[in-house]
Motif scaffolding. Structure first.
Motif, PDB file in Angstrom:
ATOM      1  N   GLU A  47       0.829  -1.201   0.000  1.00  0.00           N
ATOM      2  CA  GLU A  47       0.000   0.000   0.000  1.00  0.00           C
ATOM      3  C   GLU A  47       0.866   1.255   0.000  1.00  0.00           C
ATOM      4  OE1 GLU A  47      -3.387   2.205   2.755  1.00  0.00           O
ATOM      5  OE2 GLU A  47      -2.529   0.305   3.395  1.00  0.00           O
ATOM      6  N   ALA A  48       1.923   1.263   0.813  1.00  0.00           N
ATOM      7  CA  ALA A  48       2.814   2.420   0.875  1.00  0.00           C
ATOM      8  C   ALA A  48       3.527   2.632  -0.458  1.00  0.00           C
ATOM      9  CB  ALA A  48       3.823   2.248   2.005  1.00  0.00           C
ATOM     10  N   CYS A  49       3.952   1.543  -1.096  1.00  0.00           N
ATOM     11  CA  CYS A  49       4.636   1.663  -2.388  1.00  0.00           C
ATOM     12  C   CYS A  49       3.709   2.252  -3.447  1.00  0.00           C
ATOM     13  CB  CYS A  49       5.148   0.303  -2.847  1.00  0.00           C
ATOM     14  SG  CYS A  49       6.555  -0.285  -1.904  1.00  0.00           S
ATOM     15  N   VAL A  50       2.483   1.771  -3.500  1.00  0.00           N
ATOM     16  CA  VAL A  50       1.530   2.278  -4.489  1.00  0.00           C
ATOM     17  C   VAL A  50       1.228   3.747  -4.225  1.00  0.00           C
ATOM     18  CG1 VAL A  50      -0.861   2.102  -5.303  1.00  0.00           C
ATOM     19  CG2 VAL A  50       0.515   0.043  -4.996  1.00  0.00           C
ATOM     20  N   ARG A  51       1.059   4.130  -2.969  1.00  0.00           N
ATOM     21  CA  ARG A  51       0.771   5.517  -2.628  1.00  0.00           C
ATOM     22  C   ARG A  51       1.922   6.431  -3.066  1.00  0.00           C
ATOM     23  NH1 ARG A  51       0.777   5.632   2.893  1.00  0.00           N
ATOM     24  NH2 ARG A  51      -1.153   4.465   2.891  1.00  0.00           N
ATOM     25  N   ARG A  52       3.159   6.017  -2.793  1.00  0.00           N
ATOM     26  CA  ARG A  52       4.316   6.837  -3.178  1.00  0.00           C
ATOM     27  C   ARG A  52       4.470   6.905  -4.691  1.00  0.00           C
ATOM     28  NH1 ARG A  52       9.058   5.843   1.268  1.00  0.00           N
ATOM     29  NH2 ARG A  52       7.796   6.499   3.027  1.00  0.00           N
ATOM     30  N   LEU A  57       4.075  10.069  -9.676  1.00  0.00           N
ATOM     31  CA  LEU A  57       3.530  10.244 -11.019  1.00  0.00           C
ATOM     32  C   LEU A  57       2.728  11.534 -11.127  1.00  0.00           C
ATOM     33  CD1 LEU A  57       2.440   6.602 -11.876  1.00  0.00           C
ATOM     34  CD2 LEU A  57       4.371   7.879 -12.825  1.00  0.00           C
ATOM     35  N   GLN A  58       1.975  11.877 -10.098  1.00  0.00           N
ATOM     36  CA  GLN A  58       1.205  13.119 -10.120  1.00  0.00           C
ATOM     37  C   GLN A  58       2.117  14.333 -10.130  1.00  0.00           C
ATOM     38  OE1 GLN A  58      -1.467  12.771  -6.792  1.00  0.00           O
ATOM     39  NE2 GLN A  58      -2.931  11.533  -7.925  1.00  0.00           N
ATOM     40  N   ARG A  59       3.226  14.271  -9.382  1.00  0.00           N
ATOM     41  CA  ARG A  59       4.167  15.396  -9.390  1.00  0.00           C
ATOM     42  C   ARG A  59       4.811  15.546 -10.754  1.00  0.00           C
ATOM     43  NH1 ARG A  59       6.340  14.063  -3.751  1.00  0.00           N
ATOM     44  NH2 ARG A  59       7.459  12.507  -4.938  1.00  0.00           N
ATOM     45  N   ARG A  60       5.173  14.425 -11.389  1.00  0.00           N
ATOM     46  CA  ARG A  60       5.773  14.504 -12.725  1.00  0.00           C
ATOM     47  C   ARG A  60       4.807  15.092 -13.734  1.00  0.00           C
ATOM     48  NH1 ARG A  60       9.291   9.101 -13.965  1.00  0.00           N
ATOM     49  NH2 ARG A  60      11.023   9.657 -12.609  1.00  0.00           N
TER      50      ARG A  60
END
Length: 76
Positions: A47-52, A57-60
């Motif tokens: 879950e933590a990996c997917v969230r990060r 991706l949103q920042r990029r």
């Protein structure tokens, strides 16, 4: 109480309730404790990996799109 703390308290309460129900019914837990804890750790890690990854991706996407200018929109 913050949302995070409240989520932990609710999760702990649900776990205690499930353990109590297993005890009342006289059945063993479905998985040995160490295997169950390793599974839960895997769930939390995933879950933590997917969230990060989503945040990255949103920042990029936010940085990668140039602001519209008069040359790109065709307006003078």
């Amino acid at each position: 109480m913050t949302r995070t703390v409240l989520a932990y308290v609710i999760s702990l309460g649900a776990g205690i309730l499930a353990g109590l129900l297993y005890w009342l019914m006289g059945v063993a837990t479905p998985a040995p404790p160490w295997q169950a804890l390793c599974g839960l750790l895997g769930i939390l890690f995933g879950e933590a990996c997917v969230r990060r990854l989503r945040e990255r991706l949103q920042r990029r996407r936010g940085r990668g799109t140039p602001a519209p200018s008069d040359r790109t929109t065709g307006k003078d």
